[in-house]
Design a protein around this motif. Structure first.
Motif, PDB file in Angstrom:
ATOM      1  N   SER A  30       0.826  -1.212   0.000  1.00  0.00           N
ATOM      2  CA  SER A  30       0.000   0.000   0.000  1.00  0.00           C
ATOM      3  C   SER A  30       0.857   1.258   0.000  1.00  0.00           C
ATOM      4  O   SER A  30       0.401   2.325  -0.425  1.00  0.00           O
ATOM      5  CB  SER A  30      -0.911  -0.001   1.231  1.00  0.00           C
ATOM      6  OG  SER A  30      -0.132  -0.086   2.425  1.00  0.00           O
ATOM      7  N   SER A  31       2.095   1.148   0.431  1.00  0.00           N
ATOM      8  CA  SER A  31       2.987   2.314   0.495  1.00  0.00           C
ATOM      9  C   SER A  31       4.163   2.196  -0.460  1.00  0.00           C
ATOM     10  O   SER A  31       5.119   2.960  -0.356  1.00  0.00           O
ATOM     11  CB  SER A  31       3.536   2.489   1.925  1.00  0.00           C
ATOM     12  OG  SER A  31       4.233   1.316   2.324  1.00  0.00           O
ATOM     13  N   GLY A  32       4.119   1.252  -1.392  1.00  0.00           N
ATOM     14  CA  GLY A  32       5.236   1.090  -2.320  1.00  0.00           C
ATOM     15  C   GLY A  32       5.375  -0.349  -2.758  1.00  0.00           C
ATOM     16  O   GLY A  32       4.406  -1.006  -3.156  1.00  0.00           O
ATOM     17  N   LYS A  33       6.599  -0.859  -2.658  1.00  0.00           N
ATOM     18  CA  LYS A  33       6.859  -2.236  -3.068  1.00  0.00           C
ATOM     19  C   LYS A  33       8.038  -2.780  -2.269  1.00  0.00           C
ATOM     20  O   LYS A  33       8.793  -2.039  -1.615  1.00  0.00           O
ATOM     21  CB  LYS A  33       7.168  -2.318  -4.554  1.00  0.00           C
ATOM     22  CG  LYS A  33       8.484  -1.671  -4.976  1.00  0.00           C
ATOM     23  CD  LYS A  33       8.771  -1.898  -6.446  1.00  0.00           C
ATOM     24  CE  LYS A  33      10.099  -1.293  -6.876  1.00  0.00           C
ATOM     25  NZ  LYS A  33      10.126   0.180  -6.773  1.00  0.00           N
ATOM     26  N   VAL A  34       8.202  -4.104  -2.338  1.00  0.00           N
ATOM     27  CA  VAL A  34       9.318  -4.817  -1.727  1.00  0.00           C
ATOM     28  C   VAL A  34       9.866  -5.795  -2.753  1.00  0.00           C
ATOM     29  O   VAL A  34       9.105  -6.574  -3.349  1.00  0.00           O
ATOM     30  CB  VAL A  34       8.899  -5.565  -0.448  1.00  0.00           C
ATOM     31  CG1 VAL A  34      10.010  -6.505   0.013  1.00  0.00           C
ATOM     32  CG2 VAL A  34       8.561  -4.598   0.661  1.00  0.00           C
ATOM     33  N   VAL A  35      11.180  -5.723  -2.983  1.00  0.00           N
ATOM     34  CA  VAL A  35      11.876  -6.687  -3.835  1.00  0.00           C
ATOM     35  C   VAL A  35      12.717  -7.571  -2.923  1.00  0.00           C
ATOM     36  O   VAL A  35      13.487  -7.065  -2.097  1.00  0.00           O
ATOM     37  CB  VAL A  35      12.757  -5.977  -4.884  1.00  0.00           C
ATOM     38  CG1 VAL A  35      13.476  -6.995  -5.757  1.00  0.00           C
ATOM     39  CG2 VAL A  35      11.918  -5.041  -5.742  1.00  0.00           C
ATOM     40  N   TRP A  36      12.603  -8.866  -3.069  1.00  0.00           N
ATOM     41  CA  TRP A  36      13.291  -9.794  -2.177  1.00  0.00           C
ATOM     42  C   TRP A  36      13.959 -10.910  -2.974  1.00  0.00           C
ATOM     43  O   TRP A  36      13.561 -11.210  -4.105  1.00  0.00           O
ATOM     44  CB  TRP A  36      12.319 -10.401  -1.167  1.00  0.00           C
ATOM     45  CG  TRP A  36      11.151 -11.132  -1.803  1.00  0.00           C
ATOM     46  CD1 TRP A  36       9.959 -10.600  -2.141  1.00  0.00           C
ATOM     47  CD2 TRP A  36      11.129 -12.506  -2.201  1.00  0.00           C
ATOM     48  NE1 TRP A  36       9.160 -11.549  -2.730  1.00  0.00           N
ATOM     49  CE2 TRP A  36       9.849 -12.736  -2.777  1.00  0.00           C
ATOM     50  CE3 TRP A  36      12.037 -13.551  -2.128  1.00  0.00           C
ATOM     51  CZ2 TRP A  36       9.492 -13.980  -3.279  1.00  0.00           C
ATOM     52  CZ3 TRP A  36      11.682 -14.787  -2.614  1.00  0.00           C
ATOM     53  CH2 TRP A  36      10.417 -15.008  -3.180  1.00  0.00           C
ATOM     54  N   PHE A  37      14.961 -11.511  -2.373  1.00  0.00           N
ATOM     55  CA  PHE A  37      15.608 -12.691  -2.940  1.00  0.00           C
ATOM     56  C   PHE A  37      16.149 -13.549  -1.802  1.00  0.00           C
ATOM     57  O   PHE A  37      16.332 -13.081  -0.667  1.00  0.00           O
ATOM     58  CB  PHE A  37      16.726 -12.309  -3.931  1.00  0.00           C
ATOM     59  CG  PHE A  37      17.856 -11.541  -3.322  1.00  0.00           C
ATOM     60  CD1 PHE A  37      18.935 -12.191  -2.727  1.00  0.00           C
ATOM     61  CD2 PHE A  37      17.860 -10.149  -3.348  1.00  0.00           C
ATOM     62  CE1 PHE A  37      19.986 -11.479  -2.175  1.00  0.00           C
ATOM     63  CE2 PHE A  37      18.898  -9.433  -2.788  1.00  0.00           C
ATOM     64  CZ  PHE A  37      19.967 -10.101  -2.192  1.00  0.00           C
ATOM     65  N   GLU A  38      16.424 -14.795  -2.112  1.00  0.00           N
ATOM     66  CA  GLU A  38      16.900 -15.762  -1.119  1.00  0.00           C
ATOM     67  C   GLU A  38      18.151 -16.449  -1.636  1.00  0.00           C
ATOM     68  O   GLU A  38      18.265 -16.768  -2.832  1.00  0.00           O
ATOM     69  CB  GLU A  38      15.828 -16.820  -0.817  1.00  0.00           C
ATOM     70  CG  GLU A  38      14.587 -16.268  -0.137  1.00  0.00           C
ATOM     71  CD  GLU A  38      13.531 -17.336   0.087  1.00  0.00           C
ATOM     72  OE1 GLU A  38      12.510 -17.037   0.753  1.00  0.00           O
ATOM     73  OE2 GLU A  38      13.718 -18.473  -0.413  1.00  0.00           O
ATOM     74  N   LEU A  39      19.078 -16.681  -0.707  1.00  0.00           N
ATOM     75  CA  LEU A  39      20.300 -17.434  -0.980  1.00  0.00           C
ATOM     76  C   LEU A  39      20.353 -18.644  -0.064  1.00  0.00           C
ATOM     77  O   LEU A  39      20.013 -18.546   1.125  1.00  0.00           O
ATOM     78  CB  LEU A  39      21.542 -16.566  -0.771  1.00  0.00           C
ATOM     79  CG  LEU A  39      21.718 -15.358  -1.710  1.00  0.00           C
ATOM     80  CD1 LEU A  39      22.943 -14.538  -1.283  1.00  0.00           C
ATOM     81  CD2 LEU A  39      21.857 -15.806  -3.152  1.00  0.00           C
ATOM     82  N   ALA A  40      20.772 -19.770  -0.612  1.00  0.00           N
ATOM     83  CA  ALA A  40      20.880 -20.983   0.189  1.00  0.00           C
ATOM     84  C   ALA A  40      22.054 -20.867   1.149  1.00  0.00           C
ATOM     85  O   ALA A  40      23.138 -20.362   0.800  1.00  0.00           O
ATOM     86  CB  ALA A  40      21.049 -22.191  -0.718  1.00  0.00           C
ATOM     87  N   LEU A  41      21.869 -21.328   2.370  1.00  0.00           N
ATOM     88  CA  LEU A  41      22.935 -21.303   3.372  1.00  0.00           C
ATOM     89  C   LEU A  41      23.940 -22.406   3.091  1.00  0.00           C
ATOM     90  O   LEU A  41      23.575 -23.504   2.653  1.00  0.00           O
ATOM     91  CB  LEU A  41      22.351 -21.494   4.765  1.00  0.00           C
ATOM     92  CG  LEU A  41      21.391 -20.409   5.261  1.00  0.00           C
ATOM     93  CD1 LEU A  41      20.885 -20.753   6.654  1.00  0.00           C
ATOM     94  CD2 LEU A  41      22.074 -19.052   5.262  1.00  0.00           C
ATOM     95  N   PRO A  42      25.211 -22.143   3.332  1.00  0.00           N
ATOM     96  CA  PRO A  42      26.218 -23.197   3.148  1.00  0.00           C
ATOM     97  C   PRO A  42      26.018 -24.302   4.179  1.00  0.00           C
ATOM     98  O   PRO A  42      25.644 -24.047   5.330  1.00  0.00           O
ATOM     99  CB  PRO A  42      27.545 -22.472   3.334  1.00  0.00           C
ATOM    100  CG  PRO A  42      27.215 -21.275   4.153  1.00  0.00           C
ATOM    101  CD  PRO A  42      25.821 -20.877   3.775  1.00  0.00           C
TER     102      PRO A  42
END
Length: 749
Positions: A728-740
């Motif tokens: 409602s106030s903008g956007k969110v860009v997200w990503f995930e990395l696998a843990l070693p």
């Protein structure tokens, strides 16, 4: 005589059983012919023979007639217009003797009727066919002791009345079934042994539904067989199997199929399991004629071997009836009625009985097939409206159950859902639309889709319910539903709940204490003009939130608040049994909740959603604000290196710095307010970058001479998952990395 209308279509059965040349035969689809006369009218025609065919009752000979004039006392009365018969005297003494003789014969007939009633009472007490109150065994001799086919008009009328009573009782038993097997079983149990000694029922495979026309050859499959007595009551199963067909022949050379060895796991009569109807063949002609025929007719002699198989023997004479089963639009099968040699053969009127039984059975099968298709559609509709599987968001574990109200009402308006939200949050939804029809399920699907769309906009729970209320009003004035919408934040360990007339949730704490959460009840969705209120509550780690519909706690035997209290006590008892230091398993907890339902507690369908709050520890969260300036990407890289060093994840520095720099650079380009950067360490490393621009980034292929446009391409290639969500106030860009993978380290949940 009372008339019983029939819905049988096609020409009326006749004794010959041959094919007629009437117009309407020879159509492409089996079972299309001329409509017959009502069966009851034909029964009435057979039941009232001409007076010339009936023997004159001897008991009335010489008796005075009331219509004749009375003579002098002691003078015998004579027939009008006639004098004394030759060789007879008109003396008063002889006339009186004839009167006394007539009275003696009448008394003897009355005594015979009394013996008949005593015999019927004895058969009724023994439970034999033909007893009073039971369907008679047709084709047997008259009860007065006269040979079959010879009797008074009253005896014939009584037997025809017995036929009609049998047809009424048999059709009622067939009509009680709603399932295909129940209807076929009802036909078998109604006819054996009252009407026949054995029956074979063939149905189309597959059965056509509605207006569907079969593609390819028409195939009949043996659905069920039934007979009077098991084989071991005659000669023993082993002896009959060894004797085969030869051992089933009577001394007169007739087949006694009751002596044939049974086959199959259910003890069926030996007959072909599948039969393909040849176009233009004898069986196709009989089925096209619709009417039942005797096995001795020319058409049936050629059709029965095609249906039952060449190796299956058929009784001789009128001891077999082949009755096509015609539904509303086409022939869907055939039934074969058989009698043993020790029982009288079928009569002409038995064709009418077979026609009625075949008609009601075929219409019932049509009904069962249509109901089965509707139940299949309802099952598929309900299955597609509910989630196939629940998501696995960070910091919460989920389990669910759905139970329809009953097998006959497999579709309803209850639903549940779990929707992942930006910031590792999750929306928990449970709702209930009024009704148990496919219309209710369709409305439920629309509301569920609307709730998912509103959740992706990251609207507050109260706003989501407000828009759902508006959507329900657009669907119709009587579209009402209850709904509970909750948003759980694993970082802050808080949950926000808004309610629209739904039963309140129950929270089970880690120590075993269960409490009913106090949330504003609100008005149901669809009322309109009502504000919804949301409350924010603590959601401690290890607690379990149980959302449910009113079918779990309300029934004819208890009110809703009594059921809610029973649910709370059930949860507390289960927690005590599993231990106070750890929560009960979610799947077992859902099963235990449903076990509280009693025999009379299934008045409504049930939707159940259980959420176990694990949360995210504050030590696994890193959060920063970045001003939208050129130095923001560099600062974001430094913050990310510090967080990885604190968590011991230095192996991910290069990948994380590159991806954070690309995403933050894109956010700074369009943002006017500070940009947020958050790192979460759970079973993966998650990075979230938020800004106030509503425009979502789209991956595109950059040309060779383009200076930009490759950032999201790198994110897509290097990240485990990535996405963008509008807020409602903008956007969110997200990503995930696998843990070693750390050697010897326990797996993180």
């Amino acid at each position: 005589m009372t008339e019983y209308p029939t819905s049988q279509e096609g020409p009326q059965p006749v004794a010959s059983g041959g094919r007629t040349d009437e117009p309407g035969h020879g159509t492409e689809e089996l079972g299309h012919g001329k409509a017959p006369l009502p069966a009851a009218e034909a029964v009435r025609t057979h039941a009232q023979p001409q007076a010339a065919d009936l023997p004159r009752p001897r008991a009335t000979e010489g008796a005075p007639s009331a219509s004749e004039g009375a003579g002098e006392p002691g003078e015998p009365a004579s027939a009008p217009g006639q004098g004394p018969l030759p060789g007879q005297s008109s003396a008063p003494g002889q006339g009186a003797a004839r009167v006394r003789a007539g009275r003696d014969e009448a008394a003897a007939a009355e005594a015979g009727s009394a013996r008949t009633r005593d015999g019927e009472a004895a058969r009724e007490a023994a439970g034999l066919p033909g007893a009073t109150g039971q369907a008679p065994a047709f084709g047997q001799a008259a009860a007065s002791g006269l040979p079959s086919g010879i009797g008074s008009e009253a005896t014939i009328a009584r037997r025809e009345g017995d036929r009609l009573r049998f047809v009424g009782a048999a059709t009622r038993r067939i009509a009680r079934g709603i399932d295909l097997d129940e209807i076929v079983l009802g036909l078998c149990r109604a006819t054996v042994p009252t009407f026949s000694d054995a029956i074979l029922v063939y149905l189309r495979d597959p059965l056509p539904v509605g207006d569907e026309r079969p593609v390819g050859p028409v195939v009949l499959r043996l659905r069920r067989t039934d007979r009077l007595r098991p084989i071991d009551e005659f000669t023993g199963a082993g002896a009959a199997a060894a004797a085969g067909v030869a051992g089933a022949m009577t001394p007169d050379g007739e087949l006694d199929f009751s002596q044939l060895a049974l086959v199959g796991p259910q003890g069926d009569l030996p007959a072909a399991e599948l039969c393909e109807i040849r176009p233009g063949g004898a069986l196709a002609e009989v089925l096209r004629g619709v009417r039942p025929v005797f096995g001795s007719s020319a058409a049936a002699r050629a059709a029965l071997p095609e249906l039952l198989g060449a190796d299956h023997p058929v009784p001789r004479g009128q001891r077999a009836i082949l009755a096509p089963l015609r539904g509303r639009r086409r022939v869907i099968g055939a039934a074969v009625f058989l009698r043993t040699p020790e029982r009288p053969a079928f009569e002409t009127n038995d064709l009418l009985v077979a026609a009625q039984l075949a008609t009601h059975t075929a219409l019932g099968i049509d009904k069962a097939v249509l109901y089965g298709r509707e139940a299949y559609i309802a099952d598929e509709l309900q299955r597609t409206m509910l989630p196939d599987s629940l998501p696995q968001p960070t910091g919460v574990r989920l389990a669910s159950r759905y139970l329809p109200a009953a097998e006959t009402a497999r579709v309803g308006g209850d639903w549940y859902d779990a929707i992942p939200l930006p910031g590792s949050r999750v929306a928990l939804v449970v709702g209930d639309v009024m009704g148990h029809s496919m219309t209710s399920a369709a409305i439920m699907g629309q509301l569920r889709t609307t709730a998912q769309t509103l959740a992706q906009l990251d609207l507050p729970p109260a706003e989501v319910l407000h828009h759902l209320d508006e959507q329900a009003q657009r669907l119709g004035s009587d579209r009402m539903a209850t709904c509970l919408y909750a948003v759980y934040d694993p970082v802050s360990h808080r949950i926000t709940i808004a309610n629209a007339g739904h039963p309140p949730p129950v929270l089970l704490h880690l120590g075993g204490r269960a409490e009913v959460l106090r949330v504003p009840p609100g008005a149901p969705i669809g009322v309109g003009g009502v504000d919804f209120e949301a409350v924010e509550l603590d959601a401690p780690a290890g607690a379990t939130l149980v959302l449910y519909t009113d079918g779990l706690v309300e029934s004819r035997l208890r009110d809703v608040w009594t059921g809610i209290e029973q649910l709370r006590e059930r949860l507390a008892t289960t927690a005590q049994l599993t231990g106070l230091d750890h929560p009960p398993p979610l799947e077992a907890l859902c099963d235990d909740i449903l076990d509280m339902l009693g025999p009379g507690d299934r008045d409504d369908d049930i939707a159940l959603l259980a959420a176990r709050f694990d949360g995210i520890a504050p030590s696994d969260v890193a959060y920063w604000f970045l001003d939208p300036e050129e130095t923001a990407p560099g600062r974001a890289r430094r913050f990310a290196r510090r967080a990885l060093a604190r968590w011991g994840l230095e192996e991910l520095e290069d990948s994380l710095e590159l991806l954070v720099s690309e995403v933050v650079t894109n956010a700074v380009r369009y943002a006017e307010r500070p940009v947020t950067l958050r790192l979460l360490r759970t079973d993966v490393l998650r990075c979230e970058v938020g800004d106030d621009s509503p425009q979502l980034p789209r991956q595109r292929r950059a040309r060779d001479d383009d200076e930009g446009g490759r950032g999201l391409f790198l994110v897509n290639r290097m990240a485990r998952r990535w996405g963008a969500t509008r807020l409602s106030s903008g956007k969110v860009v997200w990503f995930e990395l696998a843990l070693p993978a750390a050697p010897g380290a326990p797996e993180r949940r």
